[in-house]
Motif scaffolding. Sequence first.
Motif, PDB file in Angstrom:
ATOM      1  N   ALA A   1      -0.275 -37.025 -31.329  1.00 15.81           N
ATOM      2  CA  ALA A   1      -1.000 -36.683 -30.105  1.00 15.81           C
ATOM      3  C   ALA A   1      -2.021 -35.578 -30.365  1.00 15.81           C
ATOM      4  O   ALA A   1      -1.732 -34.615 -31.077  1.00 15.81           O
ATOM      5  CB  ALA A   1      -0.005 -36.225 -29.045  1.00 15.81           C
ATOM      6  N   ALA A   2      -3.201 -35.703 -29.777  1.00 17.06           N
ATOM      7  CA  ALA A   2      -4.235 -34.666 -29.923  1.00 17.06           C
ATOM      8  C   ALA A   2      -3.716 -33.309 -29.468  1.00 17.06           C
ATOM      9  O   ALA A   2      -4.056 -32.270 -30.044  1.00 17.06           O
ATOM     10  CB  ALA A   2      -5.477 -35.055 -29.125  1.00 17.06           C
ATOM     11  N   LYS A   3      -2.869 -33.332 -28.429  1.00 17.20           N
ATOM     12  CA  LYS A   3      -2.320 -32.086 -27.869  1.00 17.20           C
ATOM     13  C   LYS A   3      -1.042 -31.645 -28.566  1.00 17.20           C
ATOM     14  O   LYS A   3      -0.379 -30.719 -28.101  1.00 17.20           O
ATOM     15  CB  LYS A   3      -2.008 -32.281 -26.381  1.00 17.20           C
ATOM     16  CG  LYS A   3      -3.238 -32.434 -25.521  1.00 17.20           C
ATOM     17  CD  LYS A   3      -2.824 -32.710 -24.079  1.00 17.20           C
ATOM     18  CE  LYS A   3      -4.040 -32.791 -23.173  1.00 17.20           C
ATOM     19  NZ  LYS A   3      -3.666 -33.452 -21.892  1.00 17.20           N
ATOM     20  N   GLY A   4      -0.668 -32.332 -29.651  1.00 20.93           N
ATOM     21  CA  GLY A   4       0.560 -31.994 -30.354  1.00 20.93           C
ATOM     22  C   GLY A   4       0.407 -30.790 -31.277  1.00 20.93           C
ATOM     23  O   GLY A   4      -0.665 -30.161 -31.351  1.00 20.93           O
TER      24      GLY A   4
ATOM     25  N   THR B   1       4.682 -19.142 -36.530  1.00 20.57           N
ATOM     26  CA  THR B   1       3.279 -19.338 -36.889  1.00 20.57           C
ATOM     27  C   THR B   1       2.503 -20.004 -35.749  1.00 20.57           C
ATOM     28  O   THR B   1       1.276 -20.066 -35.796  1.00 20.57           O
ATOM     29  CB  THR B   1       3.136 -20.218 -38.149  1.00 20.57           C
ATOM     30  OG1 THR B   1       3.776 -21.482 -37.909  1.00 20.57           O
ATOM     31  CG2 THR B   1       3.772 -19.552 -39.370  1.00 20.57           C
ATOM     32  N   TYR B   2       3.239 -20.487 -34.740  1.00 23.63           N
ATOM     33  CA  TYR B   2       2.549 -21.156 -33.637  1.00 23.63           C
ATOM     34  C   TYR B   2       1.695 -20.171 -32.853  1.00 23.63           C
ATOM     35  O   TYR B   2       2.161 -19.114 -32.453  1.00 23.63           O
ATOM     36  CB  TYR B   2       3.550 -21.836 -32.692  1.00 23.63           C
ATOM     37  CG  TYR B   2       2.886 -22.391 -31.463  1.00 23.63           C
ATOM     38  CD1 TYR B   2       2.003 -23.465 -31.569  1.00 23.63           C
ATOM     39  CD2 TYR B   2       3.085 -21.823 -30.214  1.00 23.63           C
ATOM     40  CE1 TYR B   2       1.357 -23.972 -30.460  1.00 23.63           C
ATOM     41  CE2 TYR B   2       2.440 -22.323 -29.087  1.00 23.63           C
ATOM     42  CZ  TYR B   2       1.575 -23.390 -29.215  1.00 23.63           C
ATOM     43  OH  TYR B   2       0.926 -23.878 -28.113  1.00 23.63           O
ATOM     44  N   VAL B   3       0.447 -20.546 -32.640  1.00 23.53           N
ATOM     45  CA  VAL B   3      -0.470 -19.750 -31.834  1.00 23.53           C
ATOM     46  C   VAL B   3      -1.009 -20.673 -30.747  1.00 23.53           C
ATOM     47  O   VAL B   3      -1.460 -21.800 -31.047  1.00 23.53           O
ATOM     48  CB  VAL B   3      -1.646 -19.201 -32.688  1.00 23.53           C
ATOM     49  CG1 VAL B   3      -2.657 -18.469 -31.813  1.00 23.53           C
ATOM     50  CG2 VAL B   3      -1.120 -18.267 -33.777  1.00 23.53           C
ATOM     51  N   LYS B   4      -0.936 -20.221 -29.525  1.00 24.42           N
ATOM     52  CA  LYS B   4      -1.424 -21.009 -28.405  1.00 24.42           C
ATOM     53  C   LYS B   4      -2.882 -21.410 -28.666  1.00 24.42           C
ATOM     54  O   LYS B   4      -3.688 -20.574 -29.080  1.00 24.42           O
ATOM     55  CB  LYS B   4      -1.325 -20.171 -27.118  1.00 24.42           C
ATOM     56  CG  LYS B   4      -1.343 -21.011 -25.878  1.00 24.42           C
ATOM     57  CD  LYS B   4      -1.130 -20.140 -24.654  1.00 24.42           C
ATOM     58  CE  LYS B   4      -1.431 -20.968 -23.413  1.00 24.42           C
ATOM     59  NZ  LYS B   4      -1.508 -20.165 -22.212  1.00 24.42           N
ATOM     60  N   GLY B   5      -3.183 -22.650 -28.418  1.00 26.87           N
ATOM     61  CA  GLY B   5      -4.550 -23.142 -28.658  1.00 26.87           C
ATOM     62  C   GLY B   5      -4.640 -23.953 -29.936  1.00 26.87           C
ATOM     63  O   GLY B   5      -5.575 -24.736 -30.112  1.00 26.87           O
ATOM     64  N   ASN B   6      -3.679 -23.751 -30.836  1.00 23.35           N
ATOM     65  CA  ASN B   6      -3.632 -24.566 -32.050  1.00 23.35           C
ATOM     66  C   ASN B   6      -2.982 -25.902 -31.702  1.00 23.35           C
ATOM     67  O   ASN B   6      -1.875 -25.929 -31.165  1.00 23.35           O
ATOM     68  CB  ASN B   6      -2.815 -23.873 -33.145  1.00 23.35           C
ATOM     69  CG  ASN B   6      -3.472 -22.625 -33.680  1.00 23.35           C
ATOM     70  OD1 ASN B   6      -4.562 -22.272 -33.262  1.00 23.35           O
ATOM     71  ND2 ASN B   6      -2.805 -21.958 -34.602  1.00 23.35           N
ATOM     72  N   THR B   7      -3.659 -26.972 -32.001  1.00 19.40           N
ATOM     73  CA  THR B   7      -3.145 -28.317 -31.716  1.00 19.40           C
ATOM     74  C   THR B   7      -3.541 -29.245 -32.861  1.00 19.40           C
ATOM     75  O   THR B   7      -4.370 -28.885 -33.715  1.00 19.40           O
ATOM     76  CB  THR B   7      -3.743 -28.899 -30.418  1.00 19.40           C
ATOM     77  OG1 THR B   7      -5.159 -28.999 -30.587  1.00 19.40           O
ATOM     78  CG2 THR B   7      -3.406 -28.059 -29.191  1.00 19.40           C
ATOM     79  N   CYS B   8      -2.961 -30.422 -32.835  1.00 17.24           N
ATOM     80  CA  CYS B   8      -3.329 -31.430 -33.830  1.00 17.24           C
ATOM     81  C   CYS B   8      -4.856 -31.626 -33.850  1.00 17.24           C
ATOM     82  O   CYS B   8      -5.453 -31.775 -34.919  1.00 17.24           O
ATOM     83  CB  CYS B   8      -2.636 -32.756 -33.536  1.00 17.24           C
ATOM     84  SG  CYS B   8      -0.840 -32.692 -33.757  1.00 17.24           S
TER      85      CYS B   8
END
Length: 75
Positions: free
Chosen positions: A63-66, A31-38
């Motif tokens: 983390a915001a980038k998590g 389900t991970y899509v690049k650009g999706n972050t916390c």
Amino acid sequence: AQARVPESDPTATALGYKEDASKVDAAKYKTYVKGNTCANCNFYKSSNANEGTCMALGNRLVAAKGWCSAWVKKA
Ligand code: SF4
């Protein structure tokens, strides 16, 4: 200051949480899509540019980038 949830936390591990979304195991977490972050997750409440609290992890700091597999697009 409150410490961030470590990736080794049992709940975080179960959700595949990574402090750096680019380190997510994309083969395992399809389900991970690049650009999706916390930072753009509905469970996230920003504290500052780098981190914020996560409702899915007991309102602890992430983390915001998590990213983790509980990610839901911010409403
Ligand atoms: Fe980040 Fe959202 Fe997962 Fe919480 S639920 S760790 S804010 S992606």
